[in-house]
Design a protein around this motif. Structure first.
Motif, PDB file in Angstrom:
ATOM      1  N   ILE A  69       0.735  -1.234  -0.011  1.00  0.00           N
ATOM      2  CA  ILE A  69      -0.064  -0.028   0.074  1.00  0.00           C
ATOM      3  C   ILE A  69       0.742   1.226   0.019  1.00  0.00           C
ATOM      4  O   ILE A  69       1.907   1.391   0.763  1.00  0.00           O
ATOM      5  CB  ILE A  69      -0.853  -0.078   1.351  1.00  0.00           C
ATOM      6  CG1 ILE A  69      -1.768  -1.216   1.053  1.00  0.00           C
ATOM      7  CG2 ILE A  69      -1.717   1.238   1.417  1.00  0.00           C
ATOM      8  CD1 ILE A  69      -2.818  -1.284   2.108  1.00  0.00           C
ATOM      9  N   ARG A  70       0.478   1.992  -1.101  1.00  0.00           N
ATOM     10  CA  ARG A  70       1.399   3.443  -0.911  1.00  0.00           C
ATOM     11  C   ARG A  70       0.211   4.560  -0.842  1.00  0.00           C
ATOM     12  O   ARG A  70       0.581   5.724  -0.687  1.00  0.00           O
ATOM     13  CB  ARG A  70       2.110   3.474  -2.075  1.00  0.00           C
ATOM     14  CG  ARG A  70       3.242   2.713  -2.281  1.00  0.00           C
ATOM     15  CD  ARG A  70       4.286   3.320  -1.172  1.00  0.00           C
ATOM     16  NE  ARG A  70       5.362   2.454  -0.645  1.00  0.00           N
ATOM     17  CZ  ARG A  70       5.213   1.816   0.504  1.00  0.00           C
ATOM     18  NH1 ARG A  70       4.288   1.635   1.127  1.00  0.00           N
ATOM     19  NH2 ARG A  70       6.483   1.015   0.717  1.00  0.00           N
ATOM     20  N   PRO A  78      -7.599  10.203   4.740  1.00  0.00           N
ATOM     21  CA  PRO A  78      -6.094   9.486   4.144  1.00  0.00           C
ATOM     22  C   PRO A  78      -5.476   9.020   5.485  1.00  0.00           C
ATOM     23  O   PRO A  78      -5.213   9.840   6.675  1.00  0.00           O
ATOM     24  CB  PRO A  78      -5.525  10.806   3.723  1.00  0.00           C
ATOM     25  CG  PRO A  78      -6.116  12.094   4.036  1.00  0.00           C
ATOM     26  CD  PRO A  78      -7.574  11.613   4.441  1.00  0.00           C
ATOM     27  N   VAL A  79      -4.639   8.077   5.237  1.00  0.00           N
ATOM     28  CA  VAL A  79      -3.943   7.393   6.299  1.00  0.00           C
ATOM     29  C   VAL A  79      -2.448   7.501   5.797  1.00  0.00           C
ATOM     30  O   VAL A  79      -2.235   7.105   4.660  1.00  0.00           O
ATOM     31  CB  VAL A  79      -4.271   6.161   6.750  1.00  0.00           C
ATOM     32  CG1 VAL A  79      -5.596   6.101   7.412  1.00  0.00           C
ATOM     33  CG2 VAL A  79      -4.229   5.129   5.401  1.00  0.00           C
ATOM     34  N   TYR A  80      -1.431   7.361   6.439  1.00  0.00           N
ATOM     35  CA  TYR A  80      -0.157   7.299   5.986  1.00  0.00           C
ATOM     36  C   TYR A  80       0.413   6.018   5.986  1.00  0.00           C
ATOM     37  O   TYR A  80       0.123   5.115   6.661  1.00  0.00           O
ATOM     38  CB  TYR A  80       0.918   8.079   7.100  1.00  0.00           C
ATOM     39  CG  TYR A  80       2.358   8.044   6.657  1.00  0.00           C
ATOM     40  CD1 TYR A  80       2.724   8.866   5.686  1.00  0.00           C
ATOM     41  CD2 TYR A  80       3.363   7.284   7.263  1.00  0.00           C
ATOM     42  CE1 TYR A  80       4.052   9.090   5.225  1.00  0.00           C
ATOM     43  CE2 TYR A  80       4.542   7.323   6.628  1.00  0.00           C
ATOM     44  CZ  TYR A  80       5.096   7.933   5.769  1.00  0.00           C
ATOM     45  OH  TYR A  80       6.275   8.157   5.489  1.00  0.00           O
ATOM     46  N   SER A  81       0.932   5.554   4.701  1.00  0.00           N
ATOM     47  CA  SER A  81       1.465   4.438   4.525  1.00  0.00           C
ATOM     48  C   SER A  81       2.845   4.140   3.951  1.00  0.00           C
ATOM     49  O   SER A  81       3.269   3.204   3.359  1.00  0.00           O
ATOM     50  CB  SER A  81       0.558   4.075   3.226  1.00  0.00           C
ATOM     51  OG  SER A  81       0.684   4.689   2.113  1.00  0.00           O
ATOM     52  N   GLY A  82       3.783   5.043   4.275  1.00  0.00           N
ATOM     53  CA  GLY A  82       5.104   4.943   4.152  1.00  0.00           C
ATOM     54  C   GLY A  82       5.765   3.801   5.284  1.00  0.00           C
ATOM     55  O   GLY A  82       6.945   4.146   5.638  1.00  0.00           O
ATOM     56  N   PHE A  83       5.267   2.720   5.449  1.00  0.00           N
ATOM     57  CA  PHE A  83       5.994   1.970   6.324  1.00  0.00           C
ATOM     58  C   PHE A  83       6.013   0.372   5.487  1.00  0.00           C
ATOM     59  O   PHE A  83       6.358   0.740   4.560  1.00  0.00           O
ATOM     60  CB  PHE A  83       4.962   1.552   7.703  1.00  0.00           C
ATOM     61  CG  PHE A  83       4.976   2.876   8.444  1.00  0.00           C
ATOM     62  CD1 PHE A  83       5.773   3.391   9.410  1.00  0.00           C
ATOM     63  CD2 PHE A  83       3.638   3.592   8.451  1.00  0.00           C
ATOM     64  CE1 PHE A  83       5.607   4.293  10.059  1.00  0.00           C
ATOM     65  CE2 PHE A  83       3.331   4.576   9.405  1.00  0.00           C
ATOM     66  CZ  PHE A  83       4.610   4.923  10.033  1.00  0.00           C
ATOM     67  N   VAL A  86       1.466  -3.445   4.612  1.00  0.00           N
ATOM     68  CA  VAL A  86       0.042  -3.231   5.083  1.00  0.00           C
ATOM     69  C   VAL A  86       0.089  -2.526   6.448  1.00  0.00           C
ATOM     70  O   VAL A  86      -0.862  -2.780   7.092  1.00  0.00           O
ATOM     71  CB  VAL A  86      -0.780  -4.544   5.131  1.00  0.00           C
ATOM     72  CG1 VAL A  86      -0.886  -4.828   3.589  1.00  0.00           C
ATOM     73  CG2 VAL A  86       0.040  -5.588   5.862  1.00  0.00           C
ATOM     74  N   ASP A  87       1.136  -1.748   6.861  1.00  0.00           N
ATOM     75  CA  ASP A  87       1.059  -0.879   7.959  1.00  0.00           C
ATOM     76  C   ASP A  87       0.608   0.572   7.682  1.00  0.00           C
ATOM     77  O   ASP A  87       0.929   1.166   6.712  1.00  0.00           O
ATOM     78  CB  ASP A  87       2.398  -0.857   8.610  1.00  0.00           C
ATOM     79  CG  ASP A  87       2.862  -2.024   9.440  1.00  0.00           C
ATOM     80  OD1 ASP A  87       2.067  -2.951   9.928  1.00  0.00           O
ATOM     81  OD2 ASP A  87       4.182  -2.433   9.452  1.00  0.00           O
ATOM     82  N   LEU A  88      -0.499   0.936   8.372  1.00  0.00           N
ATOM     83  CA  LEU A  88      -0.800   2.343   8.340  1.00  0.00           C
ATOM     84  C   LEU A  88      -0.986   3.124   9.441  1.00  0.00           C
ATOM     85  O   LEU A  88      -0.896   2.415  10.648  1.00  0.00           O
ATOM     86  CB  LEU A  88      -2.184   2.280   7.786  1.00  0.00           C
ATOM     87  CG  LEU A  88      -2.540   1.244   6.465  1.00  0.00           C
ATOM     88  CD1 LEU A  88      -4.090   1.300   6.210  1.00  0.00           C
ATOM     89  CD2 LEU A  88      -1.800   1.895   5.272  1.00  0.00           C
TER      90      LEU A  88
END
Length: 397
Positions: A69-70, A78-83, A86-88
């Motif tokens: 997920i990006r 919106p959620v942050y997905s720069g992990f 599938v970590d948000l």
């Protein structure tokens, strides 16, 4: 007088004497510090106020085929997905976007339902289903490009609050000396000093009863959103070297804490999404901190009264980082409903719920009396020498 181990043994045996901080103040007025220190083992404090520097870590679990997920949205937020794949991370103040994923271009185009990350976190804690839409970066090991489903706290792996800045030790009083209404993180400030808004609950607030953070540190177990949480680190904008009164309480924003806790165990009664008109979403959060009565000094600190605590009156009509103030005012004056500014009587109102703040302290007291909540020794103290670094330099690129 006591050790933490001795206090925990009494808690486990359901023999501990636990007072809320309100009860301690009343007992000190009647009996004095020494007598109260002899009878009380634990003091509970609490607050229920907006804490927008909060958010939730969520691990969805892998899809089949897998997706990296990006970009993702939960109920349009919106959620942050720069992990990892599938970590948000869902921020409490993240704002709902329009259907096409773009932010509204004007207030008139904003969604009629004023929702944000705090509302989605509240819904997940309440067990409600939340819509997920995700876009992925296609790779050999993550071939899926899109994903859409509904999730709940029961269908995801991890769901925990990790809040970078909670429990301000003190804060400001907002006023508006200008000619138009200002919409701020303290809510609407009416022009020409028509109202004043304060956020901290004063003498019942956790960290004003432990001004030098002698009882709170990394690893301290707390009440967080209706479940057990912990102090994870110093909070962002931690400013413990704020000027202080002789009683060691700060005259403005000072120490802060970063908190963490399992949101799957929390109660939506203590985690509530909210919205400040023309400012944005936030989250009301209940936090309670227990203090072991190790000596008389603990009682002396917790005996502090609203008339002995002050906050600065800040004029938001000046659009600068450093704004002019109208001096200091006591929390006793703030809670009276009226303060005087340059000879003018100004109405006051709190953002924190005094009733629910006391209910947090009471519920934590009941947990301890029932033997289900013991106290922890901090693994490390919170730094008390941090300065505050502003961004005043201009750099051209």
């Amino acid at each position: 007088m006591r050790s933490l181990a001795e206090i925990n043994e009494k808690i486990l045996q359901k023999k501990a004497t636990v007072f809320t901080v309100d009860e301690v103040k009343a007992q000190v007025a009647e009996l004095g510090i020494a007598e109260v220190a002899k009878k009380v083992d634990v003091i509970t404090t609490g607050t229920f106020e907006p804490m927008e520097s909060s958010g939730a870590m969520i691990n969805l679990g892998h899809t089949d085929p897998p997706i990296k997920i990006r970009r993702a949205w939960l109920d349009g937020v919106p959620v942050y997905s720069g992990f990892g794949a599938v970590d948000l991370y869902l921020g409490a103040s993240s704002t709902v976007e329009t259907k096409d994923g773009e932010e509204p271009r004007s207030r008139k185009a904003a969604p009629k339902i004023l929702r944000g990350g705090g509302h989605v976190i509240e819904d997940l804690i309440a067990g409600k289903a939340v819509h997920l839409r995700a876009e992925g970066q296609v790779t050999d090991c993550y071939p899926r490009a899109t994903f859409e489903t509904t999730i709940s706290r029961e269908t995801i792996n991890q769901f925990y609050l990790f809040n970078p800045r909670n429990l301000y030790q003190n804060f400001i009083v907002g006023v508006n000396g200008g000619d138009r209404t200002l919409f701020t993180y303290l809510g609407p400030l009416q022009p020409r000093l028509a109202n004043a808004v304060y956020s901290n609950p004063g003498a019942i607030s956790p960290l004003l009863n432990d001004p030098d953070l002698q009882l709170v540190g990394i690893g301290t177990r707390i009440f967080l959103g209706g479940a057990i949480g912990y102090v994870a680190w110093e909070g962002t904008q931690h400013f413990p070297i704020q000027k202080r009164l002789p009683n060691r309480t700060p005259i403005g924003p000072a120490a802060t804490l970063a908190l963490i806790g399992d949101a799957k165990q929390m109660d939506s009664r203590w985690v509530r999404g909210c919205y400040f008109k023309n400012y944005g979403p936030s989250m009301m959060l209940g936090v309670g901190v227990p203090f072991p009565v190790l000596n008389e000094e603990v009682i002396a600190r917790c005996a502090v009264l609203d008339k002995e605590l002050v906050a600065p009156i800040v004029d938001f009509s000046i659009p600068r980082r450093v704004r002019p103030t109208f001096g200091l005012v006591s929390y006793a004056q703030l809670k009276s409903g009226r303060i005087a500014i340059e000879g003018k009587t100004v109405r006051t109102a709190p953002l924190a719920s005094m009733f629910l703040s006391r209910q947090v302290a009471l519920e934590l007291k009941q947990w301890i009396e029932a033997g289900t909540f013991t106290l922890t020794e901090p693994v490390s103290p919170i730094p008390m020498e941090r300065s505050f670094l502003p961004q005043d330099r201009w750099t051209e690129f």
